[in-house]
Scaffold this active site. Structure first.
Site, PDB file in Angstrom:
ATOM      1  N   LYS A   1       9.621   8.514  -2.242  1.00 16.08           N
ATOM      2  CA  LYS A   1      10.141   7.210  -2.646  1.00 16.08           C
ATOM      3  C   LYS A   1       9.654   6.168  -1.656  1.00 16.08           C
ATOM      4  O   LYS A   1       9.382   6.481  -0.503  1.00 16.08           O
ATOM      5  CB  LYS A   1      11.674   7.271  -2.581  1.00 16.08           C
ATOM      6  CG  LYS A   1      12.310   6.998  -3.909  1.00 16.08           C
ATOM      7  CD  LYS A   1      13.798   6.964  -3.803  1.00 16.08           C
ATOM      8  CE  LYS A   1      14.468   7.269  -5.127  1.00 16.08           C
ATOM      9  NZ  LYS A   1      13.763   7.145  -6.359  1.00 16.08           N
TER      10      LYS A   1
ATOM     11  N   ALA B   1      13.712  -0.589 -13.627  1.00 18.27           N
ATOM     12  CA  ALA B   1      13.863  -1.526 -12.505  1.00 18.27           C
ATOM     13  C   ALA B   1      14.903  -0.911 -11.591  1.00 18.27           C
ATOM     14  O   ALA B   1      16.093  -1.215 -11.675  1.00 18.27           O
ATOM     15  CB  ALA B   1      14.287  -2.901 -12.978  1.00 18.27           C
TER      16      ALA B   1
ATOM     17  N   LEU C   1      13.878  -0.447  -5.706  1.00 15.85           N
ATOM     18  CA  LEU C   1      13.474   0.161  -4.440  1.00 15.85           C
ATOM     19  C   LEU C   1      14.634   0.771  -3.643  1.00 15.85           C
ATOM     20  O   LEU C   1      14.796   0.494  -2.456  1.00 15.85           O
ATOM     21  CB  LEU C   1      12.736  -0.869  -3.571  1.00 15.85           C
ATOM     22  CG  LEU C   1      11.400  -1.383  -4.120  1.00 15.85           C
ATOM     23  CD1 LEU C   1      10.887  -2.552  -3.269  1.00 15.85           C
ATOM     24  CD2 LEU C   1      10.362  -0.275  -4.156  1.00 15.85           C
TER      25      LEU C   1
ATOM     26  N   ASN D   1       2.987   0.364  -0.977  1.00 14.30           N
ATOM     27  CA  ASN D   1       3.497  -0.168  -2.243  1.00 14.30           C
ATOM     28  C   ASN D   1       3.197  -1.663  -2.292  1.00 14.30           C
ATOM     29  O   ASN D   1       3.952  -2.482  -1.789  1.00 14.30           O
ATOM     30  CB  ASN D   1       4.998   0.114  -2.360  1.00 14.30           C
ATOM     31  CG  ASN D   1       5.559  -0.339  -3.689  1.00 14.30           C
ATOM     32  OD1 ASN D   1       4.937  -1.136  -4.396  1.00 14.30           O
ATOM     33  ND2 ASN D   1       6.731   0.154  -4.040  1.00 14.30           N
TER      34      ASN D   1
ATOM     35  N   CYS E   1       5.040  -2.838  -6.787  1.00 18.00           N
ATOM     36  CA  CYS E   1       6.296  -2.753  -7.527  1.00 18.00           C
ATOM     37  C   CYS E   1       6.518  -4.093  -8.228  1.00 18.00           C
ATOM     38  O   CYS E   1       6.511  -5.147  -7.581  1.00 18.00           O
ATOM     39  CB  CYS E   1       7.452  -2.460  -6.574  1.00 18.00           C
ATOM     40  SG  CYS E   1       9.048  -2.556  -7.376  1.00 18.00           S
TER      41      CYS E   1
ATOM     42  N   ASN F   1       0.257   0.881 -10.766  1.00 14.40           N
ATOM     43  CA  ASN F   1       1.712   0.853 -10.784  1.00 14.40           C
ATOM     44  C   ASN F   1       2.116   0.398 -12.195  1.00 14.40           C
ATOM     45  O   ASN F   1       1.262   0.186 -13.052  1.00 14.40           O
ATOM     46  CB  ASN F   1       2.235  -0.102  -9.703  1.00 14.40           C
ATOM     47  CG  ASN F   1       3.662   0.250  -9.275  1.00 14.40           C
ATOM     48  OD1 ASN F   1       4.520   0.513 -10.116  1.00 14.40           O
ATOM     49  ND2 ASN F   1       3.914   0.246  -7.982  1.00 14.40           N
ATOM     50  N   THR F   2       3.398   0.223 -12.395  1.00 12.27           N
ATOM     51  CA  THR F   2       3.876  -0.097 -13.741  1.00 12.27           C
ATOM     52  C   THR F   2       3.502  -1.520 -14.158  1.00 12.27           C
ATOM     53  O   THR F   2       3.199  -2.367 -13.332  1.00 12.27           O
ATOM     54  CB  THR F   2       5.402   0.047 -13.811  1.00 12.27           C
ATOM     55  OG1 THR F   2       5.970  -0.735 -12.761  1.00 12.27           O
ATOM     56  CG2 THR F   2       5.814   1.491 -13.662  1.00 12.27           C
TER      57      THR F   2
ATOM     58  N   GLY G   1       0.739   7.081 -17.157  1.00 11.84           N
ATOM     59  CA  GLY G   1       0.943   7.724 -18.452  1.00 11.84           C
ATOM     60  C   GLY G   1       0.315   9.090 -18.622  1.00 11.84           C
ATOM     61  O   GLY G   1       0.264   9.616 -19.745  1.00 11.84           O
TER      62      GLY G   1
END
Lengths: 299, 248
Positions: free
Chosen positions: A43, A68, A71, A121, A124, A186-187, A238
Site C-alpha cells: 500500500k 476512492a 490513501l 505514487n 493516485c 494508475n487508475t 485491467g
C-alpha cells in the site's frame, strides 16, 4: 522460462501484486507470493497515518471498479516498525507518496532498509495535493524521482498517471531523472452517480476506474512508453487473463501488475495467468518470456 | 451493483437493537453479509439474519441514522458477499454472544434440516439485550447466559460450552472476538466454524482493510474453519482503519 529481471530486481515470474490491493500486512504479501505473484507492491505509505475516506469507497461496474480509498496507510513509522523484523523470500516494492520531493526523499531514506525497491505514487487520482496532482507535471516528476534517487540506493519505479494528454512526457521526465523503471497506468479519474439517490456514490465523489474496461487504454499507454523510453516498463491496467498479460508483454512491458483481477478472481489469478503465459510460450515455440517482450513494437 | 430497497418492517428487537426487513429476498448462504449505504451517512457491512432481514445495534453515527428510518424509507444494498457457513456435524452447539446472533439465526433457520440436534448457548450482558429469540422455533434447546445474572445462567456462553462440549460433534460461533477465541481454545480449533469481524471498507477483496492473518474477512470469510485461524491474530489484536495494529 518465466523468470525476469525488471528494475534491477530478479523475479520468479513477471506478475506483481499492485499497490493498494490486499496488501495491508506482511501475511497478505506472503499469501500473494504463495499463490503465484513474483513480487509485491505495498500500500502507498506516507508521512502520517491516514484512515482514508469514509465509505462508500468503491463502486462495482460491469467492466471494473471505481475506487476512492483515500490513501489509507499506517504512516511510515508504524509501517517500518511492523516490517523491519519480517523476512520475505520475494521482492517487496514499497509504494510511497508525498506532497513534494522532500517528503518522497524522506520516506525513501527512512524505509530503504525494508524495501527492495520503491514505487513512487505520482498518480493516485483522488487525493488532494498528492499523487496525480504532482504526477501530471513533468518538472515535478523529474524533481521527485531525482530526489528519491539521491536518497536511496534501491531501484526506483515511477508510477504514472493516464490522466494526461501524453504519458510519454512524464515517462521521459522520470527516465531523465534516473528512474530504473516506470509503471503504468494508475487508475483513470471517474465518477458514478446513483440515479435514485441523485448523487455521486463515492463519499469523495470522484475516484479511479480500474479493471477490464481500462485495459485497451493501459495497453496503448504501455505501447507508447515502450517506444519512447529505454528504461523498463511495468504494465498495469485491467490485466485479468493470460491473454491480457501476453498482450502487455508484447507491447513492451517487462513485468505486469495485477490489482482489480485479484478482487474479481481471487488470489488464484496469479497462478492462472502464469500457467497461461507458459503454455502460450511453449505452444508458440518460444523458450523464454524475454523473447516476446516488445515483439509487437517491431515494424 | 447497488440496489435500492424499501423497508417493509422496522421493529425494536432488544435494547439498542433494531430489525430491518426490506422488500427484496436475496439468494444467500447463512453467514454472508451485505453492505448498506445511506446516502450522505456512509456504508457499513451487516450480516444477513434472513434473506430480507438485518439487525442493527446502535453504536455510532451511521447506526443512529439507521435508527431514524421507518417503514417505507429506502436503504441501498450490495451483496450478499463472502463465504458463509457450511453445514457439518449432526449434534451441534451454536455459541452466540450479543449482536453475533444474526448469522447464527440464519444458520439454524435455513440449515436446520442438515442437523439432528441444535443446542443454542446465547450470552448477553443483561436480560434486555437478547434479540431474535424466535430462534427457539429452529433449535432444540436454548441456554441463555447473562454477565449480570439477570436472566438464565450467570456467566459467559463459553463457561457452558466448556462443560458440555463433549455433547457436540460440531460448533458454530459468532460474537465478541474474545468469546470466539475462547471457543476456539475449548474446541482446540477443530470442528468449529467462526464468523469473524474486522474493519471493512470495500467488502469485495480489494482494499485489504479487513486483513486477518493471510485472509481477507470479506472474501475468504467472514466464516472461517477453526484450523484456518490457528496462527492468526484473532483474539490478540485488530487493525485500525489506517492499518496500524491496535488492542482488541
Amino acid at each position: 522460462m518465466l523468470s525476469i529481471k525488471v528494475a534491477k530486481l530478479k523475479l520468479e515470474n513477471p506478475l506483481i501484486l499492485a499497490s493498494g490491493v490486499a496488501d495491508m500486512t506482511p501475511d497478505l504479501l506472503r499469501r500473494a507470493y504463495k499463490e503465484g505473484a513474483g513480487a509485491v507492491v505495498t500500500k502507498s505509505i506516507g508521512i502520517e497515518p491516514r484512515k482514508g475516506y469514509d465509505n462508500p469507497t468503491i463502486v462495482e461496474l460491469p467492466y471494473g471498479l471505481i475506487n476512492a480509498m483515500g490513501l489509507p496507510n499506517p504512516g511510515w513509522e508504524a509501517f517500518y516498525e511492523e516490517f523491519k523484523n519480517e523476512k520475505f523470500d520475494f521482492p517487496v516494492i514499497v509504494s510511497i507518496f508525498g506532497k513534494d520531493e522532500r517528503e518522497f526523499a524522506f520516506l525513501a531514506e527512512k524505509l530503504s532498509e525494508v524495501a527492495d525497491a520503491f514505487e513512487l505514487n505520482l498518480s493516485c487520482p483522488h487525493a488532494k495535493g498528492y499523487g496525480m496532482e504532482i504526477g501530471q507535471n513533468p518538472e515535478m516528476v523529474y524533481k521527485v524521482v531525482k530526489a528519491v534517487k539521491d536518497a536511496t540506493d534501491k531501484p526506483v519505479i515511477a508510477k504514472l498517471t493516464p490522466n494526461i494528454d501524453d504519458i510519454t512526457k512524464i515517462g521521459l521526465a522520470a527516465e531523465k531523472a534516473g528512474a530504473d523503471a516506470v509503471s503504468a497506468i494508475n487508475t483513470i479519474k471517474a465518477i458514478a452517480i446513483d440515479i435514485y439517490a441523485r448523487k455521486p456514490i463515492l463519499s469523495n465523489k470522484v475516484g479511479g476506474y480500474s479493471g477490464p474496461g481500462v485495459k485497451p487504454i493501459a495497453l496503448r499507454a504501455v505501447y507508447d512508453l515502450a517506444k519512447a523510453l529505454d528504461i523498463d516498463i511495468i504494465g498495469i491496467g485491467g490485466i485479468t487473463t493470460w491473454q491480457d498479460a501476453v498482450e502487455f508483454l508484447m507491447a513492451g512491458a517487462k513485468a505486469l501488475q495485477i490489482g482489480t483481477a485479484v478482487s474479481l478472481r481471487g488470489f488464484k489469478v496469479f497462478k492462472e495467468i502464469n500457467e497461461g503465459i507458459e503454455r502460450f510460450l511453449n505452444e508458440e515455440g518460444f523458450s523464454s518470456i524475454d523473447e516476446i517482450i516488445g515483439i509487437a513494437l517491431e515494424g | 451493483m447497488l440496489l435500492r430497497v424499501e423497508l417493509t418492517e422496522v421493529w425494536e428487537e432488544a435494547r439498542n437493537i433494531k430489525a430491518f426487513r426490506f422488500n427484496r429476498k436475496l439468494d444467500f448462504v447463512p453467514g454472508q453479509f451485505i453492505m448498506v449505504w445511506l446516502p450522505d451517512f456512509g456504508e457499513k457491512p451487516f450480516s444477513l439474519a434472513d434473506e430480507d432481514l438485518i439487525l442493527v445495534k446502535r453504536v455510532g453515527a451511521f447506526t443512529s441514522k439507521m435508527f431514524e428510518l421507518k417503514e417505507g424509507d429506502y436503504i441501498w444494498i450490495r451483496g450478499p458477499y463472502g463465504k458463509g457457513f457450511e453445514p457439518k456435524g449432526k449434534n451441534i452447539g451454536v455459541i452466540a454472544g450479543g449482536i453475533g446472533i444474526p448469522p447464527l439465526y440464519a444458520l439454524t433457520k435455513h440449515y436446520g434440516n442438515h442437523f439432528e440436534r441444535i443446542t443454542l448457548i446465547y450470552g448477553a450482558r443483561s436480560k434486555d439485550e437478547f434479540a431474535l429469540l424466535d430462534i427457539e422455533n429452529y433449535v432444540d434447546e436454548i441456554i441463555l447466559t447473562t454477565d449480570d445474572g439477570s436472566l438464565g445462567v450467570k456467566g459467559f456462553p463459553t463457561d457452558v460450552l466448556a462443560e458440555r462440549k463433549d455433547e457436540f460433534d460440531y460448533v458454530y460461533t459468532c460474537g465478541p472476538e474474545i468469546m470466539m477465541a475462547k471457543v476456539l481454545e475449548i474446541m482446540n480449533f477443530k470442528n468449529v466454524q467462526v464468523s469473524a469481524e474486522r474493519y471493512m471498507k470495500c467488502g469485495i477483496g480489494v482494499c485489504g482493510s479487513c486483513a486477518l492473518g493471510e485472509y481477507l474477512v470479506c472474501r475468504d470469510g467472514p466464516v472461517f474453519y477453526g484450523e484456518q485461524l490457528k496462527n492468526t491474530e484473532l483474539g490478540k489484536f485488530k487493525r485500525l482503519p489506517d492499518g496500524r495494529i491496535a488492542r482488541l
